[in-house]
Design a protein around this motif. Structure first.
Motif, mmCIF file in Angstrom:
data_model
loop_
_atom_site.group_PDB
_atom_site.id
_atom_site.type_symbol
_atom_site.label_atom_id
_atom_site.label_comp_id
_atom_site.label_asym_id
_atom_site.label_seq_id
_atom_site.Cartn_x
_atom_site.Cartn_y
_atom_site.Cartn_z
ATOM 1 N N PHE A 31 0.764 -12.086 8.887
ATOM 2 C CA PHE A 31 2.214 -11.967 8.778
ATOM 3 C C PHE A 31 2.666 -10.681 9.472
ATOM 4 N N PRO A 32 3.703 -10.751 10.298
ATOM 5 C CA PRO A 32 4.204 -9.532 10.952
ATOM 6 C C PRO A 32 4.857 -8.585 9.954
ATOM 7 N N ILE A 33 4.606 -7.298 10.112
ATOM 8 C CA ILE A 33 5.199 -6.258 9.270
ATOM 9 C C ILE A 33 5.636 -5.100 10.154
ATOM 10 N N VAL A 34 6.442 -4.212 9.600
ATOM 11 C CA VAL A 34 6.840 -2.983 10.287
ATOM 12 C C VAL A 34 6.718 -1.836 9.298
ATOM 13 N N ILE A 35 5.937 -0.828 9.651
ATOM 14 C CA ILE A 35 5.791 0.376 8.827
ATOM 15 C C ILE A 35 6.054 1.581 9.715
ATOM 16 N N ALA A 36 6.963 2.451 9.287
ATOM 17 C CA ALA A 36 7.335 3.642 10.061
ATOM 18 C C ALA A 36 7.805 3.266 11.462
ATOM 19 N N GLY A 37 8.457 2.114 11.587
ATOM 20 C CA GLY A 37 8.976 1.663 12.866
ATOM 21 C C GLY A 37 7.927 1.092 13.800
ATOM 22 N N ILE A 38 6.703 0.918 13.311
ATOM 23 C CA ILE A 38 5.599 0.438 14.144
ATOM 24 C C ILE A 38 5.230 -0.975 13.706
ATOM 25 N N ALA A 39 5.216 -1.903 14.639
ATOM 26 C CA ALA A 39 4.921 -3.299 14.333
ATOM 27 C C ALA A 39 3.432 -3.500 14.112
ATOM 28 N N GLY A 40 3.093 -4.257 13.087
ATOM 29 C CA GLY A 40 1.701 -4.554 12.799
ATOM 30 C C GLY A 40 1.562 -5.910 12.157
ATOM 31 N N ALA A 59 -5.208 -15.825 -6.327
ATOM 32 C CA ALA A 59 -4.503 -14.580 -6.609
ATOM 33 C C ALA A 59 -5.141 -13.482 -5.779
ATOM 34 N N ILE A 60 -4.346 -12.809 -4.968
ATOM 35 C CA ILE A 60 -4.883 -11.775 -4.082
ATOM 36 C C ILE A 60 -4.771 -10.405 -4.736
ATOM 37 N N ARG A 61 -5.778 -9.549 -4.495
ATOM 38 C CA ARG A 61 -5.772 -8.173 -4.974
ATOM 39 C C ARG A 61 -5.686 -7.169 -3.841
ATOM 40 N N ALA A 62 -5.912 -7.618 -2.598
ATOM 41 C CA ALA A 62 -5.853 -6.709 -1.456
ATOM 42 C C ALA A 62 -5.601 -7.509 -0.180
ATOM 43 N N CYS A 63 -5.041 -6.831 0.814
ATOM 44 C CA CYS A 63 -4.806 -7.419 2.144
ATOM 45 C C CYS A 63 -5.125 -6.364 3.195
ATOM 46 N N LYS A 64 -5.524 -6.809 4.374
ATOM 47 C CA LYS A 64 -5.697 -5.886 5.490
ATOM 48 C C LYS A 64 -4.359 -5.646 6.184
ATOM 49 N N ILE A 65 -4.208 -4.439 6.742
ATOM 50 C CA ILE A 65 -3.097 -4.163 7.638
ATOM 51 C C ILE A 65 -3.687 -3.699 8.963
#
Length: 319
Positions: free
Chosen positions: A24-33, A81-87
């Motif tokens: 899934f696309p995300i944005v953290i601190a203005g940086i796409a990941g 049920a998920i407990r963690a995901c990679k970024i």
């Protein structure tokens, strides 16, 4: 260059099978990941058993054995049920790699915290704090009489001290995420959207109830409702400082605010009798008479607050 990490949750987040293995696309601190979901373990359909989820395929970092990514909760649907995901952040320029990594690291905890708030809002359940895995998965609300059989006899034997005792059992349904739901909550988080203030009091009320702090739970439930009413009144009345001060002085209780909302043609989702008996009166007894509330009173007050907020606040986010 690839920048890789992971986020963990205090509580397991329920997801449908279709979500596992997705990016899934995300944005953290203005940086796409990307946020990569864990995988279903191999042989799930063949072995017909439940078990732990596996590490997402994306990325290069080797995680320690038995890292808890989550677990499968149902067969054959595969709901988990998920407990963690990679970024992951791809194609970062080598010269700016350290600077970019520091920017993400500075914002990551705030982003993760906001994500949990938005997950709670979307799934209508608090996912912060004390682990939900300690709570039994039941459905409904009822009472069960205590009894036991006398050893060596077919007759039921009920001890005197238990004859009038009942166990109150609170039973709740739990929503889970599909792909569209995950994307919506990630988009909201990446845009910096947060739940409206009344929902934070609602989350606090549920957490307090789970921790058996029923007094706090009732007070937070009532506060959630009152802040919700005040927010709606401020949105519906034309802005005028003198008028707003006058309205606030004349409608300074839960009942009077409900009366004003009815004049403003707002459809209140709970019957007036329930508000008075199960929220107003119990709240006042707790505050003014030192009343020690029961689990049933806390649950009923929370249920009223939850129904009120999700019915009256369709636009649930603020920026």
């Amino acid at each position: 260059m690839l920048l890789e990490g992971y986020i963990e949750f205090e509580n397991e987040i329920p997801v449908a099978l279709e979500c596992l293995g997705k990016e899934f696309p995300i944005v953290i601190a203005g940086i796409a990941g990307l946020l990569a979901m864990p995988l279903m373990f191999q042989g799930f359909n063949d072995e017909r058993k439940l078990g732990p989820l596996q590490s997402p395929e994306q990325g290069n970092v080797k995680y320690k054995d038995h890292f808890h990514w989550g677990s499968v909760h149902s067969w054959p649907s595969g709901d988990s049920a998920i407990r963690a995901c990679k970024i992951l952040f791809n194609d970062i320029d080598e010269q700016s790699f350290e600077k970019t990594g520091n920017r993400i690291a500075q914002e990551l905890q705030k982003w993760r915290s906001l994500l949990i708030d938005n997950i709670s809002l979307m799934l209508e359940k608090d996912y912060r704090g004390t682990r939900r895995s300690l709570e039994s998965n039941n459905f409904g609300f009822g009472e069960f009489g205590l009894f036991r059989k006398k050893e060596g006899s077919d007759k039921e034997f009920i001890p005197e001290e238990l004859k009038c005792q009942v166990i109150e059992v609170i039973i709740e349904n739990t929503l889970d995420f599909n792909v569209e739901g995950i994307q919506q909550v990630l988009d909201a988080t990446s845009k910096g959207k947060a739940p409206l203030l009344p929902f934070y009091f609602l989350f606090d009320a549920e957490r307090a109830r789970f921790e058996k702090n029923y007094r706090k739970s009732i007070l937070d439930s009532a506060t959630a409702v009152e802040v919700c009413f005040s927010f709606l009144i401020s949105q519906l009345l034309p802005f005028n400082e003198d008028l707003n001060k006058y309205v606030a002085s004349k409608h300074n209780s839960l009942r009077l605010k409900r009366d004003l909302l009815k004049v403003l043609k707002v459809s209140i989702p709970v019957r007036e009798k329930e508000y008075i008996e199960d929220l107003d009166i119990v709240r006042n007894k707790v505050i003014h008479a030192g009343h020690i509330p029961t689990v049933h009173e806390a649950y009923t007050a929370y249920k009223i607050a939850k129904e009120t907020l999700y019915a009256l606040l369709p636009k649930k986010y603020e920026i």
